[in-house]
Design an enzyme around this catalytic site. Sequence first.
Site, PDB file in Angstrom:
ATOM      1  N   HIS A  56       1.165  -1.354  -0.316  1.00  0.00           N
ATOM      2  CA  HIS A  56       0.287   0.043  -0.176  1.00  0.00           C
ATOM      3  C   HIS A  56       0.816   1.517  -0.341  1.00  0.00           C
ATOM      4  O   HIS A  56       2.000   1.152   0.821  1.00  0.00           O
ATOM      5  CB  HIS A  56      -1.461   0.343   1.419  1.00  0.00           C
ATOM      6  N   ASP A  59       2.351   1.386   3.470  1.00  0.00           N
ATOM      7  CA  ASP A  59       2.817   0.721   3.730  1.00  0.00           C
ATOM      8  C   ASP A  59       4.808   1.322   3.463  1.00  0.00           C
ATOM      9  O   ASP A  59       5.043   1.136   4.617  1.00  0.00           O
ATOM     10  CB  ASP A  59       3.554  -0.743   3.365  1.00  0.00           C
ATOM     11  N   LYS A 185     -14.713  -8.530  -0.298  1.00  0.00           N
ATOM     12  CA  LYS A 185     -15.327  -9.414   0.953  1.00  0.00           C
ATOM     13  C   LYS A 185     -16.216  -8.297   1.649  1.00  0.00           C
ATOM     14  O   LYS A 185     -17.204  -7.571   1.199  1.00  0.00           O
ATOM     15  CB  LYS A 185     -13.646  -8.068   1.922  1.00  0.00           C
ATOM     16  N   GLU A 219      -9.925 -13.906  -2.271  1.00  0.00           N
ATOM     17  CA  GLU A 219      -8.969 -13.969  -1.733  1.00  0.00           C
ATOM     18  C   GLU A 219      -9.440 -15.108  -0.798  1.00  0.00           C
ATOM     19  O   GLU A 219     -10.877 -15.692  -0.357  1.00  0.00           O
ATOM     20  CB  GLU A 219      -8.862 -12.585  -0.199  1.00  0.00           C
ATOM     21  N   HIS A 222     -11.705 -14.482   2.695  1.00  0.00           N
ATOM     22  CA  HIS A 222     -13.421 -13.923   2.363  1.00  0.00           C
ATOM     23  C   HIS A 222     -14.012 -14.131   1.829  1.00  0.00           C
ATOM     24  O   HIS A 222     -15.361 -14.062   1.961  1.00  0.00           O
ATOM     25  CB  HIS A 222     -12.748 -11.913   1.198  1.00  0.00           C
ATOM     26  N   ASP A 247      -5.309 -13.534  -3.831  1.00  0.00           N
ATOM     27  CA  ASP A 247      -4.334 -13.181  -2.432  1.00  0.00           C
ATOM     28  C   ASP A 247      -4.439 -14.817  -1.334  1.00  0.00           C
ATOM     29  O   ASP A 247      -6.007 -14.982  -0.956  1.00  0.00           O
ATOM     30  CB  ASP A 247      -5.755 -12.261  -1.555  1.00  0.00           C
ATOM     31  N   ASP A 257     -11.888 -12.979   9.421  1.00  0.00           N
ATOM     32  CA  ASP A 257     -10.698 -12.476   8.667  1.00  0.00           C
ATOM     33  C   ASP A 257      -9.539 -12.903   9.571  1.00  0.00           C
ATOM     34  O   ASP A 257      -8.975 -11.852   9.463  1.00  0.00           O
ATOM     35  CB  ASP A 257     -11.151 -11.310   8.169  1.00  0.00           C
ATOM     36  N   ASP A 259      -6.373 -14.868   7.910  1.00  0.00           N
ATOM     37  CA  ASP A 259      -5.379 -14.548   7.607  1.00  0.00           C
ATOM     38  C   ASP A 259      -4.378 -15.402   7.762  1.00  0.00           C
ATOM     39  O   ASP A 259      -3.034 -14.761   7.762  1.00  0.00           O
ATOM     40  CB  ASP A 259      -5.269 -12.579   7.629  1.00  0.00           C
TER      41      ASP A 259
HETATM   42  C1  GCO Z   1      -8.104  -7.789   4.547  1.00  0.00           C
HETATM   43  C2  GCO Z   1      -7.566  -7.287   2.470  1.00  0.00           C
HETATM   44  C3  GCO Z   1      -6.507  -7.066   3.093  1.00  0.00           C
HETATM   45  C4  GCO Z   1      -6.432  -5.751   1.066  1.00  0.00           C
HETATM   46  C5  GCO Z   1      -4.954  -5.717   0.744  1.00  0.00           C
HETATM   47  C6  GCO Z   1      -4.845  -5.089  -0.329  1.00  0.00           C
HETATM   48  O1  GCO Z   1      -8.950  -8.043   4.185  1.00  0.00           O
HETATM   49  O2  GCO Z   1      -7.255  -7.187   5.401  1.00  0.00           O
HETATM   50  O3  GCO Z   1      -7.855  -8.783   2.234  1.00  0.00           O
HETATM   51  O4  GCO Z   1      -5.406  -7.179   3.224  1.00  0.00           O
HETATM   52  O5  GCO Z   1      -5.876  -7.022   0.328  1.00  0.00           O
HETATM   53  O6  GCO Z   1      -5.900  -4.029   1.890  1.00  0.00           O
HETATM   54  O7  GCO Z   1      -5.715  -4.476  -0.495  1.00  0.00           O
HETATM   55 MN    MN Z   2      -6.255  -9.488   0.239  1.00  0.00          MN
HETATM   56 MN    MN Z   3      -8.128 -10.276   4.933  1.00  0.00          MN
END
Ligand code: GCO
Ligand code: MN
Ligand code: MN
Length: 393
Positions: A56, A59, A185, A219, A222, A247, A257, A259
């Site tokens: 981003h 970042d 998402k 993703e 999501h 993703d 979420d 991750d």
């Molecule tokens: C989340 C998202 C983010 C995006 C990222 C890039 O749920 O936090 O997946 O990680 O992928 O902001 O656009």
């Molecule tokens: Mn993502």
């Molecule tokens: Mn995510």
Amino acid sequence: MSSRFDPVKSDKFTFGLWTVGNPGRDPFGEAVRPVVDPNHLVRKLAECGAYGVNLHDNDLIPFGASAQERDRIVRDFKATLKDTGMVVPMATTNLFSHPIFKDGAFTANDPKVRAFALQKTMAAIDLGVELGATIYVFWGGREGSEADACRDVRTACKRMRDAMDFLCGYVKDQRYDLRFALEAKPNEPRGDIYFPTTGHMLHFISTLQHSEMVGVNPEVAHETMAGLSFVHAVAESMAVGKLFHIDLNGQKIGRYDQDLRFGSEDQKMAFFLVRLLEGTGGLPRYDGPRHFDAHAYRTEDEAGVWDFARGCMRTYKILAARAAAFDADPEVRALIAETKDQALDPLLTGGYTVDKARALRGLQLDATAIARRGLGYERLDQLTIEHLLGARG
Ligand code: GCO
Ligand code: MN
Ligand code: MN
């Protein structure tokens, strides 16, 4: 000792700066790891065998940095990329952290917020392109609502379309070699996020002025949160030429979420996903970056972060090897061999003609006899499990 599961550049594994740089803050607790210099993250990722890094705008460049500060940071970062041979295939905009985005960015009710979002995105696109990105991701984390009376969803859709049409125009006007990938998402951080699934995004894209330069960035977490099959979402995106980015991570169904490290949950889904992306089943493979949008558990220190990163890549490669063995297995091949019928196939493809309709009407098809045949999918699924568990091949 190196192993066949060690990542190499040609695997095209990428991580976001925000993933391996995640300090482990959550809604209930403070950061558990220090903020790390992006240049250090790039060096460590290169050592782990990654191909590239995504980011981003904020970042790398702190929100509100001066032009000189920005240029200095970009100069240093480019030197690190050159040193390590790392690339930046994808970039994106942070349109969610600053309080100005509390009601959304492109869909916010205040026109000043929408203008600010466009301004920030144009600058972030310039940054991404300067670093070499050819894919630009849009994740509208704040584009949604809790109090639905605040705006008609149709208004939100129109604002989102206006923003995409404008930004596609900007990219074309600048003659950038850049395509957009939209990430859906269902919720979090908003109660409901607009365009909650990849399917919604695919349709939205077809309404855009420059739809040819816009695809999706599905993703794992999501689509799983929405209770849908991630593998199907990816395959349907590939079927219409819209899988521009992906993703990868891990997620338990029905949770926030998470991750998680890729492949740490639902290994059967992960197996079919890798099989799909690698094309071992016979249809074309996906050749874009394999991006991990995940982060290490909050229990980890920096060493744990690199264990996490290596784990994502290693699991992907193990699953790729399992997928190749599965598709080379003669018993599997026999079970999934397509039934070909010289006479029928031409009638079933290529659209309507009067002759085809006549031929179809004239066919003698014995429904009872056709329905009697077992399809062997129990055996097929057991073979899937045995390959996955390493009991075969
Ligand atoms: C989340 C998202 C983010 C995006 C990222 C890039 O749920 O936090 O997946 O990680 O992928 O902001 O656009
Ligand atoms: Mn993502
Ligand atoms: Mn995510």
